[in-house]
Write a protein that holds these residues in place. Structure first.
Motif, PDB file in Angstrom:
ATOM      1  N   MET A 244     -45.223  -3.280 -53.696  1.00 49.02           N
ATOM      2  CA  MET A 244     -44.420  -2.753 -52.595  1.00 49.02           C
ATOM      3  C   MET A 244     -42.937  -3.008 -52.833  1.00 49.02           C
ATOM      4  O   MET A 244     -42.539  -4.082 -53.298  1.00 49.02           O
ATOM      5  N   GLU A 245     -42.149  -2.024 -52.483  1.00 44.51           N
ATOM      6  CA  GLU A 245     -40.706  -2.222 -52.429  1.00 44.51           C
ATOM      7  C   GLU A 245     -40.362  -2.950 -51.131  1.00 44.51           C
ATOM      8  O   GLU A 245     -41.154  -2.960 -50.178  1.00 44.51           O
ATOM      9  N   ALA A 246     -39.182  -3.550 -51.073  1.00 47.18           N
ATOM     10  CA  ALA A 246     -38.771  -4.294 -49.875  1.00 47.18           C
ATOM     11  C   ALA A 246     -38.788  -3.407 -48.638  1.00 47.18           C
ATOM     12  O   ALA A 246     -39.178  -3.838 -47.548  1.00 47.18           O
ATOM     13  N   GLU A 247     -38.387  -2.144 -48.807  1.00 42.85           N
ATOM     14  CA  GLU A 247     -38.388  -1.222 -47.665  1.00 42.85           C
ATOM     15  C   GLU A 247     -39.799  -0.939 -47.168  1.00 42.85           C
ATOM     16  O   GLU A 247     -40.026  -0.780 -45.966  1.00 42.85           O
ATOM     17  N   GLU A 248     -40.753  -0.905 -48.090  1.00 39.00           N
ATOM     18  CA  GLU A 248     -42.141  -0.669 -47.701  1.00 39.00           C
ATOM     19  C   GLU A 248     -42.715  -1.869 -46.957  1.00 39.00           C
ATOM     20  O   GLU A 248     -43.539  -1.717 -46.042  1.00 39.00           O
ATOM     21  N   ILE A 249     -42.296  -3.064 -47.323  1.00 38.65           N
ATOM     22  CA  ILE A 249     -42.728  -4.251 -46.594  1.00 38.65           C
ATOM     23  C   ILE A 249     -42.210  -4.200 -45.160  1.00 38.65           C
ATOM     24  O   ILE A 249     -42.935  -4.511 -44.207  1.00 38.65           O
TER      25      ILE A 249
END
Length: 467
Positions: free
Chosen positions: A175-180
């Protein structure tokens, strides 16, 4: 209880007659029965008063194929459990992302809810509340434990594939930080939907190898950013979920957490880790912790051990003697938190349940599979009519090489799947208004389950997720 003070005449009489009982211990109060112990109310930090110590723990229902919305089957099922006498009822997996289901028939809350979907959730909550229980919606995201037939490119903490299932599960993407951040918002949104539908609270599923558990474990979380590394980074997702759900839903809303005592894998999420996370959860605003353990690779929560290098030490003899699977860990957790603790799995007798409360200082007895075959079990335990739950059925496809302890991993997995399928069939019976099917053969249950799951995945494909 002290005796009433005697009158002067009685005192005079006693003075003339030697008291032959003066050196004996006064009569003791009658011992508290298991039923009396289990019937005691429990007050959560948020102020909610749970009527008794018995909780119906979560069991995946799989009744929402196609729409992934609640329906009449859920209302019927939870009306049955609502009449059970349990003080708290926790639903099965309600997923916050339709692309990351645990199975095709999960309820999913994703985006704005249509009026019909919200109304069905309200009916489900009302049915569960019908007997006075507090009803808790379990919220989850499967991460890499999403079947490949549902998502061939699931997200997880890191791109570490499951070491089981052959092609059943695909290699995940990190996961990218934005997806988290999107995941956190999805949990908060689902909690608000639950509150609006009349649920008394939510339980964040941080156990059994699902997404939050994937972030907690160093085996599946190999990130080097703020969401990984040491335990504080790996636990950040769980802490953010608890804090933000609490902030969004208010101080009177119940926020529970299902937490592994350990993954039971070498190098995985350990008991030391779990104790520290438990301490942090109190500060984050959680109301109770339900202890469990294991994951798909090492399914200790189903009383199954894999016989391969992934396996940690065998189950302790003390665990077997005390019935419950995860009681050994409670003293360590109790040293660091005052939060109410719930233990699910393995309880067989009312006496052992009482001992767990009195001697181990737990607050709730979790019942899951026993309530699939005996949905009235809490009533019997609370009334004192039930001293022991019905014996657990021996669910296996064969003996020796063809049994659950086979040296051949696929056969072990098939036996575990058959046992799980047998319990799913009990859920389907209860949801249809039928009695449990205790005489069902495990192999028949497995075939029926595989057919049902295939249909649910096909129905999911026929109603694509809105992107």
């Amino acid at each position: 209880m002290s005796a009433p003070t005697p009158s002067n005449g009685a005192r005079d009489s006693a003075a003339k007659t030697p008291d032959r009982t003066a050196d004996k211990t006064p009569p003791k109060e009658p011992d508290e029965t298991p039923a009396q112990t289990l019937a005691q109310p429990v007050t959560l930090p948020c102020g909610a008063v749970i009527a008794n110590r018995i909780a119906k723990s979560a069991t995946s229902e799989g009744l929402a194929a196609g729409s992934n919305h609640a329906n009449g089957y859920h209302a019927a099922l939870y009306a049955r459990w609502g009449a059970s006498g349990a003080g708290m009822i926790i639903t099965g997996n309600v997923m916050v992302d339709r692309a990351h289901l645990e199975r095709g028939g999960n309820i999913a809350i994703e985006g704005a809810q249509e009026d019909a979907a919200q109304a069905a959730l309200a009916q489900m909550a009302e049915a569960a509340n019908s007997g006075g229980a507090h009803v808790i919606m379990q919220l989850n995201h499967a991460g890499r434990q999403t079947p490949a037939a549902i998502n061939p490119a699931p997200k997880s903490a890191s791109p570490v594939p499951l070491a089981v299932g052959g092609k059943m599960f695909a290699r995940p993407e990190a996961m990218e930080a934005e997806e988290i951040e999107d995941v956190i918002e999805a949990f908060v949104h689902a909690a608000l939907v639950a509150r609006g539908a009349g649920f008394d609270g939510v339980q964040i599923h941080a156990a059994h190898g699902y997404l939050v558990s994937q972030f907690l474990s160093p085996l599946s979380n190999r990130r080097s950013d703020a969401w990984g590394g040491g335990l504080m980074g790996r636990a950040r997702l769980l802490m953010e979920l608890v804090r933000r759900v609490r902030s969004a839903c208010g101080v009177r809303f119940i926020v529970g957490v299902k937490l592994n005592s350990a993954d039971f894998q070498r190098g995985g999420f350990s008991e030391d880790d779990s104790a520290q996370v438990g301490a942090w959860l109190e500060g984050a605003g959680a109301d109770f912790i339900e202890l469990s353990g294991g994951n798909y690779e090492q399914p200790r929560m189903m009383d199954i051990d894999r016989i391969d290098p992934l396996a940690a030490t065998p189950k302790r003899e003390s665990t077997k003697a005390r019935e419950a699977y995860f009681l050994d860990f409670v003293p360590r957790l109790r040293k660091v938190t005052h939060l109410p603790i719930m233990v699910t799995g393995g309880f067989e007798t009312a006496a052992a349940m009482q001992a767990a409360v009195k001697e181990e200082d737990i607050d709730f007895i979790g019942l899951a599979r026993p309530m699939l075959t005996d949905p009235d079990a809490p009533l019997g335990l609370l009334s004192g009519e039930t001293a022991a739950l019905p014996p657990r059925p021996k669910l296996q496809l064969g003996r020796g090489f063809f049994g659950p302890l086979s040296a051949y991993s696929p056969i072990r997995d098939a036996n575990a799947a058959a046992a799980q399928a047998w319990y799913f069939e009990q859920i389907y019976a209860l949801a249809s208004g039928e009695p449990p099917r205790r005489d069902l053969k495990p192999w028949k249950a497995l075939l029926a389950y595989l057919k049902t799951e295939k249909k649910s995945v096909q129905a999911l494909a026929a109603r694509p997720r809105d992107l």
